[in-house]
Design a protein around this motif. Structure first.
Motif, PDB file in Angstrom:
ATOM      1  N   LEU A  28     -18.438  10.426  10.364  1.00 49.85           N
ATOM      2  CA  LEU A  28     -17.066  10.429  10.875  1.00 49.85           C
ATOM      3  C   LEU A  28     -17.012   9.780  12.259  1.00 49.85           C
ATOM      4  CD1 LEU A  28     -14.074  11.253  10.750  1.00 49.85           C
ATOM      5  CD2 LEU A  28     -14.763  13.430  11.772  1.00 49.85           C
ATOM      6  N   TRP A  29     -17.913  10.201  13.162  1.00 46.12           N
ATOM      7  CA  TRP A  29     -17.933   9.602  14.501  1.00 46.12           C
ATOM      8  C   TRP A  29     -18.262   8.125  14.438  1.00 46.12           C
ATOM      9  CZ3 TRP A  29     -15.405  11.031  18.376  1.00 46.12           C
ATOM     10  CH2 TRP A  29     -15.219  12.368  18.685  1.00 46.12           C
ATOM     11  N   PHE A  30     -19.210   7.768  13.580  1.00 45.19           N
ATOM     12  CA  PHE A  30     -19.585   6.364  13.456  1.00 45.19           C
ATOM     13  C   PHE A  30     -18.415   5.531  12.966  1.00 45.19           C
ATOM     14  CE2 PHE A  30     -24.454   7.000  12.920  1.00 45.19           C
ATOM     15  CZ  PHE A  30     -24.512   7.541  14.185  1.00 45.19           C
ATOM     16  N   ALA A  31     -17.638   6.057  12.033  1.00 47.16           N
ATOM     17  CA  ALA A  31     -16.463   5.334  11.526  1.00 47.16           C
ATOM     18  C   ALA A  31     -15.416   5.174  12.621  1.00 47.16           C
ATOM     19  CB  ALA A  31     -15.870   6.063  10.323  1.00 47.16           C
ATOM     20  N   VAL A  32     -15.154   6.254  13.371  1.00 54.67           N
ATOM     21  CA  VAL A  32     -14.160   6.197  14.454  1.00 54.67           C
ATOM     22  C   VAL A  32     -14.584   5.181  15.515  1.00 54.67           C
ATOM     23  CG1 VAL A  32     -13.174   7.520  16.384  1.00 54.67           C
ATOM     24  CG2 VAL A  32     -13.271   8.531  14.090  1.00 54.67           C
ATOM     25  N   ILE A  33     -15.851   5.221  15.912  1.00 51.78           N
ATOM     26  CA  ILE A  33     -16.354   4.309  16.948  1.00 51.78           C
ATOM     27  C   ILE A  33     -16.324   2.863  16.452  1.00 51.78           C
ATOM     28  CG2 ILE A  33     -18.425   3.646  18.243  1.00 51.78           C
ATOM     29  CD1 ILE A  33     -19.014   6.750  18.341  1.00 51.78           C
ATOM     30  N   THR A  34     -16.725   2.639  15.216  1.00 53.81           N
ATOM     31  CA  THR A  34     -16.728   1.282  14.657  1.00 53.81           C
ATOM     32  C   THR A  34     -15.315   0.712  14.596  1.00 53.81           C
ATOM     33  OG1 THR A  34     -18.717   1.752  13.372  1.00 53.81           O
ATOM     34  CG2 THR A  34     -17.362  -0.115  12.646  1.00 53.81           C
ATOM     35  N   LEU A  35     -14.370   1.501  14.105  1.00 56.03           N
ATOM     36  CA  LEU A  35     -12.979   1.037  14.040  1.00 56.03           C
ATOM     37  C   LEU A  35     -12.398   0.795  15.434  1.00 56.03           C
ATOM     38  CD1 LEU A  35     -11.633   3.247  11.118  1.00 56.03           C
ATOM     39  CD2 LEU A  35     -12.044   0.776  11.089  1.00 56.03           C
ATOM     40  N   SER A  36     -12.674   1.708  16.359  1.00 55.15           N
ATOM     41  CA  SER A  36     -12.144   1.571  17.725  1.00 55.15           C
ATOM     42  C   SER A  36     -12.714   0.341  18.419  1.00 55.15           C
ATOM     43  CB  SER A  36     -12.477   2.818  18.551  1.00 55.15           C
ATOM     44  OG  SER A  36     -11.887   3.952  17.988  1.00 55.15           O
ATOM     45  N   PHE A  37     -14.028   0.163  18.333  1.00 56.11           N
ATOM     46  CA  PHE A  37     -14.646  -0.993  18.975  1.00 56.11           C
ATOM     47  C   PHE A  37     -14.218  -2.281  18.287  1.00 56.11           C
ATOM     48  CE2 PHE A  37     -18.046   0.080  22.115  1.00 56.11           C
ATOM     49  CZ  PHE A  37     -17.911  -1.054  22.882  1.00 56.11           C
ATOM     50  N   GLY A  38     -14.048  -2.230  16.978  1.00 54.70           N
ATOM     51  CA  GLY A  38     -13.563  -3.404  16.256  1.00 54.70           C
ATOM     52  C   GLY A  38     -12.163  -3.795  16.701  1.00 54.70           C
ATOM     53  N   TYR A  39     -11.290  -2.788  16.842  1.00 51.78           N
ATOM     54  CA  TYR A  39      -9.924  -3.054  17.311  1.00 51.78           C
ATOM     55  C   TYR A  39      -9.947  -3.584  18.743  1.00 51.78           C
ATOM     56  CZ  TYR A  39      -4.963  -2.375  18.257  1.00 51.78           C
ATOM     57  OH  TYR A  39      -3.651  -2.579  18.590  1.00 51.78           O
ATOM     58  N   TYR A  40     -10.770  -2.987  19.586  1.00 53.72           N
ATOM     59  CA  TYR A  40     -10.894  -3.422  20.980  1.00 53.72           C
ATOM     60  C   TYR A  40     -11.360  -4.879  21.041  1.00 53.72           C
ATOM     61  CZ  TYR A  40     -11.778  -2.581  26.012  1.00 53.72           C
ATOM     62  OH  TYR A  40     -11.764  -2.599  27.387  1.00 53.72           O
ATOM     63  N   VAL A  67      -2.172  -6.159  26.592  1.00 59.27           N
ATOM     64  CA  VAL A  67      -2.568  -7.572  26.484  1.00 59.27           C
ATOM     65  C   VAL A  67      -1.741  -8.430  27.440  1.00 59.27           C
ATOM     66  CG1 VAL A  67      -2.518  -9.576  24.946  1.00 59.27           C
ATOM     67  CG2 VAL A  67      -3.475  -7.417  24.140  1.00 59.27           C
ATOM     68  N   ASP A  68      -0.434  -8.185  27.501  1.00 57.43           N
ATOM     69  CA  ASP A  68       0.445  -9.008  28.336  1.00 57.43           C
ATOM     70  C   ASP A  68       0.265  -8.762  29.830  1.00 57.43           C
ATOM     71  OD1 ASP A  68       1.464 -10.081  26.020  1.00 57.43           O
ATOM     72  OD2 ASP A  68       3.287  -8.852  26.021  1.00 57.43           O
ATOM     73  N   HIS A  69      -0.026  -7.529  30.224  1.00 55.97           N
ATOM     74  CA  HIS A  69      -0.048  -7.183  31.646  1.00 55.97           C
ATOM     75  C   HIS A  69      -1.430  -6.854  32.213  1.00 55.97           C
ATOM     76  CE1 HIS A  69       4.165  -6.451  30.421  1.00 55.97           C
ATOM     77  NE2 HIS A  69       4.414  -7.008  31.604  1.00 55.97           N
ATOM     78  N   HIS A  70      -2.386  -6.589  31.359  1.00 56.25           N
ATOM     79  CA  HIS A  70      -3.703  -6.150  31.850  1.00 56.25           C
ATOM     80  C   HIS A  70      -4.856  -6.759  31.059  1.00 56.25           C
ATOM     81  CE1 HIS A  70      -1.687  -3.206  34.368  1.00 56.25           C
ATOM     82  NE2 HIS A  70      -0.994  -2.806  33.306  1.00 56.25           N
ATOM     83  N   HIS A  71      -4.718  -8.002  30.651  1.00 57.76           N
ATOM     84  CA  HIS A  71      -5.760  -8.613  29.818  1.00 57.76           C
ATOM     85  C   HIS A  71      -7.088  -8.723  30.552  1.00 57.76           C
ATOM     86  CE1 HIS A  71      -7.895 -11.514  27.252  1.00 57.76           C
ATOM     87  NE2 HIS A  71      -7.282 -10.829  26.301  1.00 57.76           N
ATOM     88  N   THR A  72      -7.065  -9.023  31.834  1.00 56.42           N
ATOM     89  CA  THR A  72      -8.317  -9.113  32.609  1.00 56.42           C
ATOM     90  C   THR A  72      -9.016  -7.760  32.638  1.00 56.42           C
ATOM     91  OG1 THR A  72      -7.383 -10.868  33.973  1.00 56.42           O
ATOM     92  CG2 THR A  72      -9.310  -9.726  34.849  1.00 56.42           C
ATOM     93  N   LEU A  73      -8.252  -6.703  32.810  1.00 58.13           N
ATOM     94  CA  LEU A  73      -8.819  -5.352  32.813  1.00 58.13           C
ATOM     95  C   LEU A  73      -9.397  -5.007  31.434  1.00 58.13           C
ATOM     96  CD1 LEU A  73      -9.275  -2.786  34.462  1.00 58.13           C
ATOM     97  CD2 LEU A  73      -7.027  -1.998  33.693  1.00 58.13           C
ATOM     98  N   LEU A  74      -8.699  -5.367  30.377  1.00 58.75           N
ATOM     99  CA  LEU A  74      -9.204  -5.141  29.023  1.00 58.75           C
ATOM    100  C   LEU A  74     -10.523  -5.879  28.814  1.00 58.75           C
ATOM    101  CD1 LEU A  74      -6.003  -5.513  26.798  1.00 58.75           C
ATOM    102  CD2 LEU A  74      -7.363  -3.439  27.117  1.00 58.75           C
ATOM    103  N   HIS A  75     -10.561  -7.129  29.247  1.00 55.93           N
ATOM    104  CA  HIS A  75     -11.763  -7.956  29.093  1.00 55.93           C
ATOM    105  C   HIS A  75     -12.930  -7.359  29.875  1.00 55.93           C
ATOM    106  CE1 HIS A  75     -14.194 -11.678  29.140  1.00 55.93           C
ATOM    107  NE2 HIS A  75     -13.613 -11.871  27.969  1.00 55.93           N
ATOM    108  N   SER A  76     -12.677  -6.976  31.121  1.00 58.47           N
ATOM    109  CA  SER A  76     -13.732  -6.373  31.950  1.00 58.47           C
ATOM    110  C   SER A  76     -14.193  -5.044  31.359  1.00 58.47           C
ATOM    111  CB  SER A  76     -13.230  -6.154  33.372  1.00 58.47           C
ATOM    112  OG  SER A  76     -12.879  -7.377  33.956  1.00 58.47           O
ATOM    113  N   GLY A  77     -13.256  -4.242  30.894  1.00 58.30           N
ATOM    114  CA  GLY A  77     -13.589  -2.957  30.283  1.00 58.30           C
ATOM    115  C   GLY A  77     -14.421  -3.105  29.026  1.00 58.30           C
ATOM    116  N   TYR A  78     -14.151  -4.148  28.275  1.00 54.86           N
ATOM    117  CA  TYR A  78     -14.908  -4.419  27.058  1.00 54.86           C
ATOM    118  C   TYR A  78     -16.381  -4.650  27.386  1.00 54.86           C
ATOM    119  CZ  TYR A  78     -16.382  -6.727  22.753  1.00 54.86           C
ATOM    120  OH  TYR A  78     -17.045  -7.065  21.607  1.00 54.86           O
TER     121      TYR A  78
END
Length: 124
Positions: free
Chosen positions: A17-29, A55-66
């Motif tokens: 269950l955790w592996f599925a949640v993490i895989t889907l979340s990281f895939g979406y990210y 995406v529109d207002h914080h894409h740099t933060l999303l990229h760095s967080g990734y």
């Protein structure tokens, strides 16, 4: 959950269950960071507008967080190797499995290794 019997070769697979949640979340990210133009925001319910705002207002933060998330997973994997040695897990295959599982699934794997109490703990 699957584990080998010997303390030297101990390995336990984490919860699917955790592996599925993490895989889907990281895939979406990953999708959000690298291909935001292909996301059907209007079809995602409340997650769509929230994701589009990020995406529109914080894409740099999303990229760095990734990349920070992957860096944290690398650190957790290296710590898993230290834990393996301190808990007497010396089998190379078991250590590789802990490293890979922790790299891919982070704390969901590392918490299992942290909680593991070997029968014959190495004294230092």
């Amino acid at each position: 959950m699957g584990w080998t019997g010997s303390d030297k070769a101990y390995f336990q697979r984490g919860s699917l269950l955790w592996f599925a949640v993490i895989t889907l979340s990281f895939g979406y990210y990953t999708w959000v960071v690298f291909w935001p133009q292909s996301i059907p925001y209007q079809s995602l319910g409340p997650l769509g507008p929230f994701t589009q705002y990020l995406v529109d207002h914080h894409h740099t933060l999303l990229h760095s967080g990734y990349w920070l998330a992957w860096l944290i997973h690398i650190g957790e994997s290296l710590y898993a190797m230290v834990l393996c040695k301190s808990k007497g897990i010396t089998d190379g295959q078991a250590q590789l499995l802990w490293f890979l599982q922790t790299f891919l699934f982070g704390i969901a794997s590392l918490s299992i290794l942290i909680a593991y109490r070997p029968k014959h703990q190495k004294r230092t």
